[in-house]
Design a protein around this motif. Structure first.
Motif, PDB file in Angstrom:
ATOM      1  N   MET A   1       0.847  -1.187   0.000  1.00  0.00           N
ATOM      2  CA  MET A   1       0.000   0.000   0.000  1.00  0.00           C
ATOM      3  C   MET A   1       0.883   1.238   0.000  1.00  0.00           C
ATOM      4  O   MET A   1       1.530   1.529   1.005  1.00  0.00           O
ATOM      5  N   PHE A   2       0.931   1.948  -1.081  1.00  0.00           N
ATOM      6  CA  PHE A   2       1.644   3.222  -1.153  1.00  0.00           C
ATOM      7  C   PHE A   2       3.088   3.111  -0.678  1.00  0.00           C
ATOM      8  O   PHE A   2       3.580   3.961   0.058  1.00  0.00           O
ATOM      9  N   GLY A   3       3.765   2.058  -1.068  1.00  0.00           N
ATOM     10  CA  GLY A   3       5.155   1.864  -0.693  1.00  0.00           C
ATOM     11  C   GLY A   3       5.352   1.198   0.657  1.00  0.00           C
ATOM     12  O   GLY A   3       6.473   0.896   1.036  1.00  0.00           O
ATOM     13  N   GLU A   4       4.294   0.973   1.392  1.00  0.00           N
ATOM     14  CA  GLU A   4       4.364   0.295   2.675  1.00  0.00           C
ATOM     15  C   GLU A   4       3.437  -0.912   2.595  1.00  0.00           C
ATOM     16  O   GLU A   4       3.105  -1.353   1.503  1.00  0.00           O
ATOM     17  N   TYR A   5       3.007  -1.449   3.737  1.00  0.00           N
ATOM     18  CA  TYR A   5       2.195  -2.670   3.716  1.00  0.00           C
ATOM     19  C   TYR A   5       1.046  -2.604   4.712  1.00  0.00           C
ATOM     20  O   TYR A   5       1.204  -2.104   5.823  1.00  0.00           O
ATOM     21  N   GLY A   6      -0.084  -3.142   4.292  1.00  0.00           N
ATOM     22  CA  GLY A   6      -1.207  -3.381   5.188  1.00  0.00           C
ATOM     23  C   GLY A   6      -1.204  -4.858   5.542  1.00  0.00           C
ATOM     24  O   GLY A   6      -0.964  -5.706   4.682  1.00  0.00           O
ATOM     25  N   ILE A   7      -1.457  -5.181   6.789  1.00  0.00           N
ATOM     26  CA  ILE A   7      -1.533  -6.570   7.238  1.00  0.00           C
ATOM     27  C   ILE A   7      -3.011  -6.883   7.478  1.00  0.00           C
ATOM     28  O   ILE A   7      -3.688  -6.176   8.235  1.00  0.00           O
ATOM     29  N   TYR A   8      -3.487  -7.922   6.824  1.00  0.00           N
ATOM     30  CA  TYR A   8      -4.879  -8.336   6.921  1.00  0.00           C
ATOM     31  C   TYR A   8      -4.970  -9.676   7.630  1.00  0.00           C
ATOM     32  O   TYR A   8      -4.144 -10.555   7.409  1.00  0.00           O
TER      33      TYR A   8
END
Length: 120
Positions: free
Chosen positions: A36-43
C-alpha cells in the motif's frame, strides 16, 4: 520524536520484515500482507488489522487489542492517520503474544465494505 513515525524521510519497509511479521502471526487466521503506497497493510481474516511503515508495526486499536497489548506506545503510521498501537521490535519475537494481539484485534474490526462495480 514520538508520533513522528513515517513522517520524516520515508523508506519503504523491507520485505524481509513483512515476511517475518506475517510468519509470526500466521496462526491468528488467514494472514496476508498487501503493498500500500510503498508500505504494507496486514490483513487477518479479511480485515486490515495493522500497517507496517518504515519497518515499524502499527496495530489498529480495539478495546480487546489494547487489553492484550498492555502498556505499549501509540503512534501514527503516516501523517493524518488515527493513532495505532506501536509494537516495538523486541515484542515481535513473542509469537504467542503477537498472534493473540492480532487475533483479538481482528475479531473486533469490521470487514471492509464491498466495492461497487463500475458500469454495472
Amino acid at each position: 520524536m514520538p508520533g513522528a513515525i513515517c513522517q520524516t524521510a520515508r523508506m519503504a519497509s523491507d520485505r524481509r520484515t513483512i515476511d517475518f511479521i506475517v510468519d509470526q502471526i500466521a496462526a491468528a487466521g488467514d494472514v496476508v500482507a498487501k503493498p500500500m503506497f510503498g508500505e504494507y497493510g496486514i490483513y487477518c481474516d479479511g480485515r486490515m488489522v495493522a500497517l507496517v511503515c518504515d519497518d515499524r508495526l502499527f496495530v489498529k486499536q480495539t478495546a480487546g487489542g489494547r487489553a492484550v497489548a498492555g502498556d505499549v506506545d501509540e503512534g501514527a503510521p503516516y501523517p493524518g492517520a488515527k493513532p495505532c498501537l506501536s509494537i516495538d521490535q523486541d515484542r515481535w519475537d513473542d509469537r504467542d503474544w503477537l498472534t493473540d494481539l492480532i487475533r483479538v484485534s481482528a475479531a473486533e474490526l469490521p470487514l471492509p465494505k464491498p466495492r461497487k462495480r463500475k458500469g454495472g
